[in-house]
Every structure is written in structure tokens, then in C-alpha cells.
Write a protein that holds these residues in place. Structure first.
Motif, PDB file in Angstrom:
ATOM      1  N   SER A   6       0.823  -1.202   0.000  1.00 30.38           N
ATOM      2  CA  SER A   6       0.000   0.000   0.000  1.00 30.38           C
ATOM      3  C   SER A   6       0.862   1.260   0.000  1.00 30.38           C
ATOM      4  O   SER A   6       0.627   2.191  -0.785  1.00 30.38           O
ATOM      5  CB  SER A   6      -0.933  -0.013   1.214  1.00 30.38           C
ATOM      6  OG  SER A   6      -1.672   1.181   1.288  1.00 30.38           O
ATOM      7  N   GLN A  54      -4.562  -0.308  -5.070  1.00 28.93           N
ATOM      8  CA  GLN A  54      -4.527  -0.327  -3.602  1.00 28.93           C
ATOM      9  C   GLN A  54      -5.334  -1.510  -3.078  1.00 28.93           C
ATOM     10  O   GLN A  54      -6.388  -1.837  -3.626  1.00 28.93           O
ATOM     11  CB  GLN A  54      -5.099   0.966  -3.027  1.00 28.93           C
ATOM     12  CG  GLN A  54      -4.154   2.135  -3.011  1.00 28.93           C
ATOM     13  CD  GLN A  54      -3.045   1.983  -1.987  1.00 28.93           C
ATOM     14  OE1 GLN A  54      -3.067   1.161  -1.088  1.00 28.93           O
ATOM     15  NE2 GLN A  54      -2.025   2.803  -2.151  1.00 28.93           N
ATOM     16  N   ASP A  56      -7.142  -1.793  -0.369  1.00 27.74           N
ATOM     17  CA  ASP A  56      -8.440  -1.407   0.184  1.00 27.74           C
ATOM     18  C   ASP A  56      -9.430  -1.213  -0.961  1.00 27.74           C
ATOM     19  O   ASP A  56      -9.085  -0.672  -2.008  1.00 27.74           O
ATOM     20  CB  ASP A  56      -8.293  -0.099   0.987  1.00 27.74           C
ATOM     21  CG  ASP A  56      -9.518   0.213   1.808  1.00 27.74           C
ATOM     22  OD1 ASP A  56     -10.560   0.549   1.222  1.00 27.74           O
ATOM     23  OD2 ASP A  56      -9.431   0.129   3.046  1.00 27.74           O
ATOM     24  N   HIS A  58     -12.215   0.664  -0.992  1.00 27.74           N
ATOM     25  CA  HIS A  58     -13.041   1.867  -0.885  1.00 27.74           C
ATOM     26  C   HIS A  58     -12.368   3.062  -1.565  1.00 27.74           C
ATOM     27  O   HIS A  58     -11.395   3.619  -1.043  1.00 27.74           O
ATOM     28  CB  HIS A  58     -13.334   2.173   0.583  1.00 27.74           C
ATOM     29  CG  HIS A  58     -14.088   1.065   1.239  1.00 27.74           C
ATOM     30  ND1 HIS A  58     -13.465   0.046   1.920  1.00 27.74           N
ATOM     31  CD2 HIS A  58     -15.417   0.804   1.283  1.00 27.74           C
ATOM     32  CE1 HIS A  58     -14.368  -0.798   2.373  1.00 27.74           C
ATOM     33  NE2 HIS A  58     -15.568  -0.360   2.003  1.00 27.74           N
ATOM     34  N   GLY A  60     -13.257   6.204  -1.914  1.00 28.20           N
ATOM     35  CA  GLY A  60     -13.215   7.435  -1.125  1.00 28.20           C
ATOM     36  C   GLY A  60     -12.108   7.426  -0.085  1.00 28.20           C
ATOM     37  O   GLY A  60     -11.420   8.428   0.117  1.00 28.20           O
ATOM     38  N   ARG A  61     -11.926   6.301   0.576  1.00 27.62           N
ATOM     39  CA  ARG A  61     -10.876   6.188   1.590  1.00 27.62           C
ATOM     40  C   ARG A  61      -9.498   6.334   0.947  1.00 27.62           C
ATOM     41  O   ARG A  61      -8.627   7.034   1.458  1.00 27.62           O
ATOM     42  CB  ARG A  61     -10.983   4.857   2.325  1.00 27.62           C
ATOM     43  CG  ARG A  61      -9.896   4.674   3.381  1.00 27.62           C
ATOM     44  CD  ARG A  61     -10.050   3.377   4.144  1.00 27.62           C
ATOM     45  NE  ARG A  61     -11.271   3.428   4.945  1.00 27.62           N
ATOM     46  CZ  ARG A  61     -12.041   2.379   5.188  1.00 27.62           C
ATOM     47  NH1 ARG A  61     -11.732   1.191   4.727  1.00 27.62           N
ATOM     48  NH2 ARG A  61     -13.129   2.526   5.920  1.00 27.62           N
ATOM     49  N   ILE A  62      -9.291   5.653  -0.143  1.00 28.23           N
ATOM     50  CA  ILE A  62      -7.978   5.689  -0.805  1.00 28.23           C
ATOM     51  C   ILE A  62      -7.656   7.101  -1.274  1.00 28.23           C
ATOM     52  O   ILE A  62      -6.558   7.606  -1.052  1.00 28.23           O
ATOM     53  CB  ILE A  62      -7.934   4.685  -1.969  1.00 28.23           C
ATOM     54  CG1 ILE A  62      -7.941   3.269  -1.402  1.00 28.23           C
ATOM     55  CG2 ILE A  62      -6.715   4.914  -2.853  1.00 28.23           C
ATOM     56  CD1 ILE A  62      -8.209   2.202  -2.418  1.00 28.23           C
ATOM     57  N   ALA A  64      -8.957   9.944  -0.221  1.00 26.07           N
ATOM     58  CA  ALA A  64      -8.809  10.840   0.929  1.00 26.07           C
ATOM     59  C   ALA A  64      -7.420  10.690   1.538  1.00 26.07           C
ATOM     60  O   ALA A  64      -6.737  11.677   1.821  1.00 26.07           O
ATOM     61  CB  ALA A  64      -9.886  10.545   1.971  1.00 26.07           C
ATOM     62  N   ALA A  65      -7.004   9.446   1.731  1.00 25.01           N
ATOM     63  CA  ALA A  65      -5.673   9.213   2.299  1.00 25.01           C
ATOM     64  C   ALA A  65      -4.592   9.695   1.341  1.00 25.01           C
ATOM     65  O   ALA A  65      -3.601  10.296   1.770  1.00 25.01           O
ATOM     66  CB  ALA A  65      -5.490   7.727   2.620  1.00 25.01           C
ATOM     67  N   ILE A 104      -6.449   7.139   8.486  1.00 26.57           N
ATOM     68  CA  ILE A 104      -7.477   6.758   7.502  1.00 26.57           C
ATOM     69  C   ILE A 104      -7.219   5.361   6.935  1.00 26.57           C
ATOM     70  O   ILE A 104      -8.124   4.536   6.849  1.00 26.57           O
ATOM     71  CB  ILE A 104      -7.547   7.800   6.362  1.00 26.57           C
ATOM     72  CG1 ILE A 104      -8.099   9.119   6.890  1.00 26.57           C
ATOM     73  CG2 ILE A 104      -8.398   7.275   5.202  1.00 26.57           C
ATOM     74  CD1 ILE A 104      -7.968  10.286   5.919  1.00 26.57           C
ATOM     75  N   MET A 105      -5.981   5.081   6.579  1.00 28.28           N
ATOM     76  CA  MET A 105      -5.698   3.836   5.866  1.00 28.28           C
ATOM     77  C   MET A 105      -5.354   2.668   6.768  1.00 28.28           C
ATOM     78  O   MET A 105      -5.684   1.527   6.432  1.00 28.28           O
ATOM     79  CB  MET A 105      -4.537   4.043   4.888  1.00 28.28           C
ATOM     80  CG  MET A 105      -4.903   4.772   3.623  1.00 28.28           C
ATOM     81  SD  MET A 105      -6.142   3.952   2.609  1.00 28.28           S
ATOM     82  CE  MET A 105      -5.264   2.493   2.064  1.00 28.28           C
ATOM     83  N   ARG A 109      -9.585  -1.755  12.119  1.00 30.27           N
ATOM     84  CA  ARG A 109     -11.047  -1.669  11.969  1.00 30.27           C
ATOM     85  C   ARG A 109     -11.644  -3.031  12.309  1.00 30.27           C
ATOM     86  O   ARG A 109     -11.107  -4.051  11.915  1.00 30.27           O
ATOM     87  CB  ARG A 109     -11.419  -1.258  10.559  1.00 30.27           C
ATOM     88  CG  ARG A 109     -11.020   0.176  10.265  1.00 30.27           C
ATOM     89  CD  ARG A 109     -11.570   0.633   8.923  1.00 30.27           C
ATOM     90  NE  ARG A 109     -11.574   2.061   8.804  1.00 30.27           N
ATOM     91  CZ  ARG A 109     -10.512   2.790   8.479  1.00 30.27           C
ATOM     92  NH1 ARG A 109      -9.363   2.215   8.247  1.00 30.27           N
ATOM     93  NH2 ARG A 109     -10.601   4.107   8.393  1.00 30.27           N
TER      94      ARG A 109
END
Length: 110
Positions: A6, A54, A56, A58, A60-62, A64-65, A104-105, A109
């Protein structure tokens, strides 16, 4: 291994996006021509592709990070390529952005 992959992908994306934008800048602002602009457009397209790799799932998450990576990477690019000297506020801001990336990444979780 997923963490290393990542981070590596984020770094590759930063080189592609920042480098691509720099090439377009050079082509337009420094009058280096269409070849520079075209190379920049290709690099920017590569950035878009690299982001899809990536681990992950998502978007939006990627993205944003990645924003935090972009901030710190842009300052690093400026230091290396343009001999820019960031002040302490630039460095503090970049550190805060990178902390945001980590949260964020990579926060656990459930």
C-alpha cells in the motif's frame, strides 16, 4: 506485506501525479512544448491506474488518504527538483497530513 504494498503504491502514485503535473507545468509555463505536456498527461493517467491497485476496496478512503501523500510528496518534489525550502509550517502541515493518512488507511477496523 499488504502495508508495504500500500505504501509503495501511494509513493508510485505520487511520483506519477506530481511528476505528471510538473511535466505539464514545464510544457506550458516554461514553454517546453507539447512533448512535455503529452508526457505529463500520460503520467497523470498512470496515476489514475495505480490508485486502483490499492488493497483497500473503498475509493473514497484511498483518495482521501492519498491527499495527505500528495501534500507531503509535493513538498518533497519541490525540495528535490525545484530547490524549494519549506518552512516549519510547511513541514508541520505535511506531518499532520501524513498522520491523517496513517489513521485513515491503517487504523485497525473491526
Amino acid at each position: 506485506m499488504t502495508l508495504a504494498r500500500s505504501i509503495g503504491l501511494f509513493l508510485l502514485a505520487a511520483v506519477a501525479e506530481i511528476g505528471g503535473a510538473w511535466l505539464v507545468w514545464q510544457g506550458v509555463r516554461e514553454h517546453r512544448g507539447l512533448l512535455w505536456i503529452g508526457a505529463g498527461v500520460v503520467a497523470l493517467g498512470l496515476y489514475g491506474f495505480v490508485a486502483t491497485l490499492q488493497p483497500d476496496a473503498h475509493f473514497g478512503r484511498i483518495l482521501a488518504a492519498y491527499g495527505g501523500i500528495f501534500v507531503a510528496g509535493s513538498l518533497a518534489w519541490g525540495i528535490v527538483v525545484d530547490k524549494f525550502r519549506p518552512d516549519r509550517y510547511d513541514l508541520i502541515g505535511a506531518a499532520i497530513c501524513l498522520a491523517g493518512v496513517a489513521i485513515i488507511m491503517y487504523a485497525p477496523r473491526g
